[in-house]
Design a protein around this motif. Structure first.
Motif, PDB file in Angstrom:
ATOM      1  N   GLU A 102       0.820  -1.206   0.000  1.00  0.00           N
ATOM      2  CA  GLU A 102       0.000   0.000   0.000  1.00  0.00           C
ATOM      3  C   GLU A 102       0.854   1.257   0.000  1.00  0.00           C
ATOM      4  OE1 GLU A 102      -3.863   0.520   2.404  1.00  0.00           O
ATOM      5  OE2 GLU A 102      -2.307   1.423   3.677  1.00  0.00           O
ATOM      6  N   ALA A 103       2.011   1.193   0.701  1.00  0.00           N
ATOM      7  CA  ALA A 103       2.837   2.399   0.850  1.00  0.00           C
ATOM      8  C   ALA A 103       4.320   2.056   0.800  1.00  0.00           C
ATOM      9  CB  ALA A 103       2.502   3.100   2.167  1.00  0.00           C
ATOM     10  N   LEU A 104       5.102   2.996   0.278  1.00  0.00           N
ATOM     11  CA  LEU A 104       6.555   2.870   0.203  1.00  0.00           C
ATOM     12  C   LEU A 104       7.204   4.172   0.639  1.00  0.00           C
ATOM     13  CD1 LEU A 104       6.843   1.183  -3.329  1.00  0.00           C
ATOM     14  CD2 LEU A 104       7.385   0.065  -1.146  1.00  0.00           C
ATOM     15  N   ARG A 105       8.400   4.079   1.170  1.00  0.00           N
ATOM     16  CA  ARG A 105       9.192   5.261   1.539  1.00  0.00           C
ATOM     17  C   ARG A 105      10.209   5.529   0.437  1.00  0.00           C
ATOM     18  NH1 ARG A 105      14.336   5.280   4.109  1.00  0.00           N
ATOM     19  NH2 ARG A 105      14.852   7.246   5.170  1.00  0.00           N
ATOM     20  N   ILE A 120      14.494   3.356  -2.459  1.00  0.00           N
ATOM     21  CA  ILE A 120      13.348   2.786  -1.760  1.00  0.00           C
ATOM     22  C   ILE A 120      13.845   1.572  -0.992  1.00  0.00           C
ATOM     23  CG2 ILE A 120      11.064   1.738  -1.982  1.00  0.00           C
ATOM     24  CD1 ILE A 120      10.712   3.258  -4.587  1.00  0.00           C
ATOM     25  N   ASN A 121      13.742   1.620   0.341  1.00  0.00           N
ATOM     26  CA  ASN A 121      14.308   0.556   1.159  1.00  0.00           C
ATOM     27  C   ASN A 121      13.324  -0.574   1.446  1.00  0.00           C
ATOM     28  OD1 ASN A 121      16.800   1.827   1.370  1.00  0.00           O
ATOM     29  ND2 ASN A 121      16.178   3.031   3.135  1.00  0.00           N
ATOM     30  N   HIS A 122      12.114  -0.222   1.830  1.00  0.00           N
ATOM     31  CA  HIS A 122      11.175  -1.265   2.234  1.00  0.00           C
ATOM     32  C   HIS A 122       9.761  -0.694   2.262  1.00  0.00           C
ATOM     33  CE1 HIS A 122      11.116   0.856   6.079  1.00  0.00           C
ATOM     34  NE2 HIS A 122      12.420   0.797   6.088  1.00  0.00           N
ATOM     35  N   PRO A 123       8.744  -1.564   2.185  1.00  0.00           N
ATOM     36  CA  PRO A 123       7.354  -1.091   2.297  1.00  0.00           C
ATOM     37  C   PRO A 123       7.089  -0.509   3.675  1.00  0.00           C
ATOM     38  CG  PRO A 123       7.434  -3.270   1.297  1.00  0.00           C
ATOM     39  CD  PRO A 123       8.806  -3.000   1.833  1.00  0.00           C
ATOM     40  N   LEU A 124       6.079   0.349   3.749  1.00  0.00           N
ATOM     41  CA  LEU A 124       5.703   0.981   5.005  1.00  0.00           C
ATOM     42  C   LEU A 124       4.438   0.351   5.570  1.00  0.00           C
ATOM     43  CD1 LEU A 124       6.182   4.734   4.006  1.00  0.00           C
ATOM     44  CD2 LEU A 124       7.703   3.378   5.451  1.00  0.00           C
ATOM     45  N   LYS A 125       4.285   0.461   6.877  1.00  0.00           N
ATOM     46  CA  LYS A 125       3.069   0.004   7.521  1.00  0.00           C
ATOM     47  C   LYS A 125       1.899   0.899   7.101  1.00  0.00           C
ATOM     48  CE  LYS A 125       5.216  -1.821  11.736  1.00  0.00           C
ATOM     49  NZ  LYS A 125       5.255  -1.702  13.226  1.00  0.00           N
ATOM     50  N   SER A 126       0.754   0.309   7.024  1.00  0.00           N
ATOM     51  CA  SER A 126      -0.442   1.087   6.735  1.00  0.00           C
ATOM     52  C   SER A 126      -0.813   1.920   7.959  1.00  0.00           C
ATOM     53  CB  SER A 126      -1.601   0.156   6.386  1.00  0.00           C
ATOM     54  OG  SER A 126      -2.778   0.891   6.128  1.00  0.00           O
TER      55      SER A 126
END
Length: 301
Positions: A102-105, A120-126
């Protein structure tokens, strides 16, 4: 657009000087009227895009690093910035087939000379949309559980300057403060408040702080010399907080402090009083912090 863009960060890039911004990519934001208003009035999957573009335009005129004759960093117009970020997202999906977070940093760096790069390192929490665009801050956290985040005061003052006002490759002051607070990675739910030699709160190490003082929520004044973050700007524009001087002597053990940054949105933590010595760090700790400086720099938002 001047310069050129690449989708990664090389070791050579790490040695170069740059200004940067970290931004949340979130598929839900395309349907957010509030995010559209903060993104040049165009639907956008990046959190407060316009404020990030403004940050880069302001930071590129800092003189702390960019004193030679090479072109200053240039992010182009908002449309160019959006295209660079969209290219980064596209490449990430190509490199991670089958994944649809859903989200990326996304971290975007603008180098002296005009080049830009993304990481981009890793997906983010919702997080709920109310955490990205809150209507107000509350003194008592909602629910029965205490906030996950702990907030402490730095062990020594930080002299304000361009290194604290602009988000550049020099994050020494913030890395030192995080190390002294025992924060060794970005995932640890802990923040440290930096303060000036005149005993005023300057900034958080990765977040803008908001403290309840004299009947309203207050964030450190821009004149103090801290970073003028994207979410800070939105909070001020929308009346969630005002600028003001915050003395470290006013901090109260157990008080609620709100925090914000352009990756996590807005959330609160509990201030934890501690009584560390405020003199300079030991020689051993300084050596250890120098050894881990690269790690700290990579973990900062």
């Amino acid at each position: 657009m001047s310069g050129h863009f690449n989708g990664g960060t090389s070791q050579e890039d790490e040695r170069d000087q740059y200004v940067y911004t970290s931004i949340r990519y979130d598929r839900r934001l395309v349907n957010s009227e509030q995010n559209t208003a903060a993104s040049c009035n165009k639907p956008c999957p990046f959190y407060m895009l316009e404020h990030h573009w403004t940050r880069l335009q302001v930071a590129k005129w800092s003189t702390f690093f960019f004193t030679d004759d090479r072109p200053r960093p240039n992010s182009g117009g908002p449309a160019v910035l959006l295209q660079v970020l969209m290219n980064a997202i596209k490449k990430w999906h190509e490199d991670h087939p089958g994944e649809r977070p859903e989200a990326l940093r996304v971290r975007l760096r603008a180098f002296v000379g005009g080049k830009m790069s993304t990481q981009i390192n890793h997906p983010l929490k919702s997080v709920p949309m109310s955490a990205l665009f809150p209507k107000s801050f509350t003194r008592s956290p909602e629910g029965h559980e205490k906030p996950e985040w702990t907030i402490v005061l730095d062990v020594q003052p930080t002299e304000p300057g361009e290194g604290t006002m602009f988000k550049t490759s020099d994050r020494c002051a913030y890395g030192r403060a995080r190390g002294a607070a025992g924060i060794m990675d970005y995932m640890t739910p802990k923040e440290v408040l930096l303060y000036t030699p005149s005993q005023e709160i300057l900034d958080g190490s990765i977040c803008t702080p908001y403290l309840f003082r004299e009947g309203c929520w207050v964030t450190p004044s821009s004149s103090v010399g801290g970073l003028q973050g994207t979410t800070r700007r939105w909070a001020l524009e929308n009346g969630l907080a005002v600028e003001g001087a915050i003395s470290i002597d006013s901090l109260v053990d157990g008080e609620t402090i709100w925090l914000s940054n352009a990756v996590r949105g807005y959330f609160c933590g509990i201030f934890q009083m501690r009584e560390p010595p405020r003199e300079a760090l030991s020689e051993e700790m300084v050596k250890e912090l120098d050894r881990q400086r690269f790690t700290y720099t990579q973990s900062i938002v």
